[in-house]
Each structure stands twice: as structure tokens, then as C-alpha cells.
Design a protein around this motif. Structure first.
Motif, short mmCIF file in Angstrom:
data_model
loop_
_atom_site.label_atom_id
_atom_site.label_comp_id
_atom_site.label_asym_id
_atom_site.label_seq_id
_atom_site.Cartn_x
_atom_site.Cartn_y
_atom_site.Cartn_z
N ALA A 65 1.80 -3.77 -5.13
CA ALA A 65 2.71 -4.72 -5.77
C ALA A 65 4.16 -4.38 -5.46
CB ALA A 65 2.46 -4.73 -7.28
N ALA A 66 4.51 -3.09 -5.41
CA ALA A 66 5.89 -2.71 -5.13
C ALA A 66 6.29 -3.03 -3.70
CB ALA A 66 6.06 -1.21 -5.40
N HIS A 67 5.35 -3.11 -2.76
CA HIS A 67 5.68 -3.36 -1.35
C HIS A 67 5.21 -4.73 -0.88
CE1 HIS A 67 5.96 1.05 -1.63
NE2 HIS A 67 6.75 0.99 -0.58
N ARG A 68 4.80 -5.58 -1.82
CA ARG A 68 4.31 -6.90 -1.43
C ARG A 68 5.40 -7.73 -0.78
NH1 ARG A 68 -0.83 -7.68 -1.11
NH2 ARG A 68 -1.13 -6.92 -3.24
N VAL A 69 6.62 -7.70 -1.34
CA VAL A 69 7.72 -8.50 -0.80
C VAL A 69 8.05 -8.03 0.61
CG1 VAL A 69 10.13 -9.16 -1.10
CG2 VAL A 69 8.63 -8.99 -3.09
N ALA A 70 8.15 -6.71 0.83
CA ALA A 70 8.47 -6.20 2.16
C ALA A 70 7.37 -6.56 3.16
CB ALA A 70 8.65 -4.68 2.11
N ALA A 71 6.12 -6.54 2.72
CA ALA A 71 5.03 -6.89 3.62
C ALA A 71 5.09 -8.36 3.99
CB ALA A 71 3.68 -6.55 2.97
N ASP A 72 5.35 -9.23 3.01
CA ASP A 72 5.46 -10.66 3.31
C ASP A 72 6.62 -10.94 4.25
OD1 ASP A 72 3.28 -11.01 1.68
OD2 ASP A 72 4.48 -11.59 -0.08
N ALA A 73 7.72 -10.23 4.05
CA ALA A 73 8.87 -10.43 4.93
C ALA A 73 8.56 -10.00 6.36
CB ALA A 73 10.08 -9.68 4.40
N ALA A 74 7.75 -8.99 6.52
CA ALA A 74 7.40 -8.52 7.86
C ALA A 74 6.22 -9.25 8.44
CB ALA A 74 7.08 -7.02 7.82
N GLY A 75 5.61 -10.17 7.69
CA GLY A 75 4.45 -10.91 8.19
C GLY A 75 3.20 -10.05 8.29
N VAL A 76 3.06 -9.05 7.42
CA VAL A 76 1.94 -8.13 7.44
C VAL A 76 1.11 -8.34 6.18
CG1 VAL A 76 1.22 -5.71 7.49
CG2 VAL A 76 3.21 -6.43 8.80
N VAL A 77 -0.20 -8.36 6.34
CA VAL A 77 -1.11 -8.53 5.20
C VAL A 77 -1.34 -7.15 4.57
CG1 VAL A 77 -3.40 -9.26 4.47
CG2 VAL A 77 -2.21 -10.50 6.30
N LEU A 78 -1.11 -7.05 3.27
CA LEU A 78 -1.27 -5.80 2.53
C LEU A 78 -2.50 -5.92 1.63
CD1 LEU A 78 -0.07 -3.02 2.00
CD2 LEU A 78 1.33 -4.04 0.18
N ARG A 79 -3.49 -5.06 1.84
CA ARG A 79 -4.74 -5.15 1.10
C ARG A 79 -5.01 -3.82 0.38
NH1 ARG A 79 -8.57 -7.61 5.93
NH2 ARG A 79 -7.54 -9.66 6.11
N THR A 80 -5.87 -3.92 -0.64
CA THR A 80 -6.35 -2.72 -1.35
C THR A 80 -7.86 -2.78 -1.44
OG1 THR A 80 -6.11 -3.77 -3.51
CG2 THR A 80 -4.22 -2.51 -2.69
#
Length: 473
Positions: free
Chosen positions: A331-346
Motif C-alpha cells: 500500500a505504501a508503494h502502490r502510487v510509485a508502482a502505478d506511476a512507473a507502470g509496474v504491477v505490484l502484487r502480494t
């Protein structure tokens, strides 16, 4: 003792055949017999039953051929007769022929050979028989004397002779003194040579230890004994000191470089604002604030590393659910991941660990930030957690550019980055991964990395697992 009565192989074989023939003959009459062999090699057939051959009707088996002296025995008996004749003649007895030899099964032969010398004459008085036996025994001793070892004589004392005194001539005294002096000189010389060889490496070690520290002196290793092992240990210590000094110099240079860049930016912008070249608009203030945050992160990272090195890093442990920890970091890095176009999963199971939640979020945050920085748009960063025996395994997997095999051993070194240009776009300060390793070690775990260029990287944290709260297992 056998002497001249020892039978050759040919005569022994002939007598063995006669003994076997007699034994078979006894067996036909039901009489058991044993074959004994004397020291000279003559076989003797002795019935084993108390009843003799006559009681079994086996007298025909005793043809006398087995007891007939062989040529070797006849020759020896002829010599015995010649030796005994003078004694018998002196006693008034005449041999009247040559004696013959028989086997004495009683073992009472005075010379222990198993022979009994007899004469084929008629019986006489007992005294005459004893005299004849004594003469034959004496003659036989004389006959066997060449085959016996000489008598050993032991003399105790020196009789009536005076003991020799220790008296030396001047010449002999000079020789003894010279020999003793030569031995002493050789001993001193050998001792001096050995001492010099033992002391030389120690002097080299002392001289190397007295050199200035910045020279990192080495000593040659010429032996494999304790001195050689000490020299190798000294050289290893010098190498470690040189390596630590090089790392210290590199760290100071890296710290200066990392602090100089944001400070230079802040100073430059403040000077142009002071000179009135630009106005302090919100965008400029945001940029200066961002540079100040960079400085603050570097200083915080250095402080964390210093505390970890000194062993003063404090951890506030508590039962921590691995899935909740991953969700918080994502959750803390979701914005940075969306900005970089990277899918963040757990992806997590029910693993629990006893850890400091703030420090663990810092650890995983550094790994996720690093993964997002090196993963192109359209890639994936996956945070995983699972239970593996007594450990909880946390992983951060990306599909980025990966790490070269030659760079993998250095990823946890301070201020090390694969991008040598130190660009802020492709790398941070080089302190994130060292902090990750120190914090994981402080929790009693290990940090590993596996990667291949072009396929991404997998950072694995292995920490001690604990049962869920309220579970007594």
C-alpha cells in the motif's frame, strides 16, 4: 641329537612304505596301530591296543624288515662299535660282532634320540649288561660330540689378579681432550646455525610489525612449521587491514559524494534566490525540500548502519503476521508502482514472525523501491511470504533487468552500485541493501539474492518463525 643316524630321503621313503604295509597288516587282523617318527626320520609302528600282535594272531605282520638298520645306520653303528670296543675290552667283555639299533618306545634313551643300541649275543649277568650299556653310551657321546655346540663357560671374578687401574699416557689424554673439544665445537656450531635459522623469521616478523601501518608490510613464508604458520597469519592480518583501510577510504569518498550533490543544489539555488536572479516560487521550494529529504535519508541510513555496527540498534519485537506486513508495504508503494507502470502484487500464507514492524517495513520498503527502480513499465514486482520449517521466508521478486553474476557478491556492500555514474535516475545512495542485510541479521535471519541478467532478481529474507498468538504449539 641325531648326528650320523639321520636318514636320507630315499631311506626314509623306503621305511615309510614298510611302516604303512605293517599298519595295513595289523588292520586286517583288527589291531589298531599308530606310526611314530623318531628324530632321525625312522618310522615306528606301535599297536594302540593293550593286547599285542600275538593275541590278535598278527605275528606274521612282523617280518623284521622295518627294524633292520639302513645303510646309513649300519655305517654309524660300525663307527659306534669301533669307539665302544676299547671300553668293552678293558672291562673284559668282547663285543663279538656289531651292535644293532632299535627304537626305545619308553623314552628312556639317555641321549634322547629314541635309539637303543643292543648286541645280538646271548644274555649275560646284569653287571656285564650295565657295563656294556655304559661303554656304548660313552662311545655314543663321543660319536655325537662333533654335532653338539661347544660348552659355554662362565667365569665370575678375576681370581687372584689385581684390577687394572685407569691410567692414561699424556698422548692418550691429549687425544681424549681433543676429541671432547671437537665434539663441543661441533655442538656449539650446530646450535648456533639452528638458532639463527629459528630467529631469522622472528626478526623478519618484528621488522615488518614495526613498519608504518600504511605500508601493510608482508613477510616471506619459507617454512611450514609454527613460524611459517605465524608468518601466514601476519600476512593475512596485513591483507585484511589493507582491505579495511581501502574500504574506509572508499566509504569516506562515497559519503562526501552523496552529501555534496544535494548540498550543492541547495546552495546554488539559495544563492541565485539571494541575488534576485529567480523568485522563490513553490516549485523551487519543493525542489529544495526534496534535496533536504535526500540529505535526511542519507544521514538516517548512516545512523542506522553505525548503530548496527556498534550493536546498539534497538528492536521493538512483537508477533507480526507476514501477510499484513506485505499488504502495508504494498500500500505504501502502490502510487510509485502505478506511476512507473509496474504491477505490484502480494502472495502470502499464514506465516508469523517475531520482529520489529517498523524495521521490517523499512527492510521491505528498501527492496521494493529498488525493484521498482529497475523494473521497466509493464513489469511485475511480487512480495511473497511462506512458512518453511522453523523459518518465515519473505521474498521480493521483480521482472526487471536483473543483476550480472559478477555484481551479485557486491550488492550488499555500502555505497556500491552497478551504475558507476551514480545517477539518481537509476540508483540511490547505495545504502539501502546494506541496511537491509544489517536489519535482517539483527533479527537473527539471513538475506540472499539470486538473479540472471534480463530475467529479474529475487531477494530472499529468511527469519525465525513463531506460532500465531494464542497457539500453544
Amino acid at each position: 641329537m641325531v648326528g650320523p643316524y639321520r636318514l636320507p630321503a630315499r631311506e626314509r621313503a623306503r621305511l615309510d612304505a614298510l611302516a604303512a604295509k605293517r599298519e595295513r597288516c595289523y588292520a586286517r587282523y583288527g589291531l589298531r596301530a599308530t606310526v611314530e617318527r623318531t628324530a632321525s626320520g625312522r618310522p615306528v609302528v606301535t599297536p594302540a591296543d593293550t593286547a599285542g600282535p600275538a593275541d590278535h594272531g598278527a605275528t606274521g605282520c612282523e617280518d623284521g624288515r622295518l627294524n633292520t638298520p639302513t645303510p646309513t645306520e649300519r655305517k654309524a653303528l660300525a663307527a659306534l662299535s669301533d669307539l665302544a670296543r676299547p671300553c668293552l675290552h678293558q672291562a673284559g667283555l668282547e663285543l663279538g660282532g656289531r651292535p644293532f639299533v632299535t627304537f626305545d618306545p619308553s623314552g628312556k634313551d639317555p641321549l634322547g634320540g629314541g635309539y637303543l643300541a643292543a648286541k645280538s649275543a646271548g644274555p649275560g649277568t646284569k653287571e656285564a649288561a650295565r657295563t656294556a650299556q655304559r661303554c656304548l653310551t660313552t662311545a655314543r657321546r663321543t660319536q655325537l660330540e662333533p654335532y653338539a655346540a661347544p660348552v659355554a663357560e662362565l667365569f665370575l671374578g678375576i681370581g687372584d689378579q689385581n684390577p687394572a687401574r685407569f691410567d692414561m699416557s699424556p698422548a692418550n689424554k691429549a687425544k681424549v681432550v681433543g676429541a671432547a673439544g671437537l665434539v663441543l665445537a661441533v655442538t656449539v656450531a650446530v646450535t648456533a646455525v639452528v638458532a639463527v635459522r629459528l630467529v631469522r623469521p622472528l626478526r623478519a616478523l618484528t621488522l615488518a610489525a614495526q613498519q608504518p601501518p600504511e605500508l601493510h608490510a608482508r613477510v616471506p613464508v619459507t617454512t611450514r612449521d609454527e613460524t611459517g604458520i605465524l608468518a601466514e597469519a601476519f600476512n593475512g592480518l596485513s591483507e585484511r587491514r589493507e582491505r579495511l583501510q581501502a574500504q574506509r577510504k572508499a566509504m569516506v569518498s562515497d559519503i562526501a559524494h552523496e552529501l555534496r550533490s544535494p548540498l550543492t543544489n541547495i546552495r546554488g539555488w539559495l544563492e541565485v534566490v539571494r541575488d534576485g536572479v529567480v523568485d522563490p516560487d513553490p516549485a523551487l521550494l519543493d525542489s529544495l525540500h526534496e534535496e533536504a529529504l535526500v540529505l535526511q535519508r542519507i544521514i538516517d541510513d548512516l545512523q542506522d548502519l553505525a548503530a548496527a555496527d556498534a550493536g546498539t540498534l534497538r528492536l521493538h519485537r512483537e508477533p507480526l503476521h507476514a501477510g499484513d506486513l506485505l499488504d502495508q508495504v504494498a500500500a505504501a508503494h502502490r502510487v510509485a508502482a502505478d506511476a512507473a507502470g509496474v504491477v505490484l502484487r502480494t502472495r502470502a500464507d499464514g506465516a508469523w514472525l517475531d520482529a520489529d514492524p517498523v524495521r521490517m517495513r523499512q527492510v521491505l520498503g528498501n527492496l521494493v523501491s529498488n525493484a521498482l527502480r529497475h523494473t521497466p513499465a509493464g513489469g511485475t514486482v511480487t512480495l511473497g511470504a511462506r512458512r518453511d520449517g522453523a523459518h518465515a521466508v519473505l521474498t521480493v521478486t521483480d521482472t526487471g533487468t536483473g543483476i550480472a553474476a559478477g555484481d551479485l557478491p557486491h550488492v550488499y556492500e555500502r555505497f556500491w552500485r552497478a551504475e558507476k555514474s551514480r545517477s539518481r535516475r537509476t540508483g540511490g545512495s547505495g545504502l539501502g541493501l546494506p541496511i537491509v542485510r544489517h536489519l535482517v541479521v539483527a533479527h537473527g535471519g539471513t538475506a540472499e539474492v539470486a538473479s540472471e541478467p534480463g530475467t529479474g532478481a529475487v531477494f530472499t529474507l529468511r527469519l525465525p518463525a513463531v506460532p500465531p498468538p494464542g497457539d500453544d504449539r
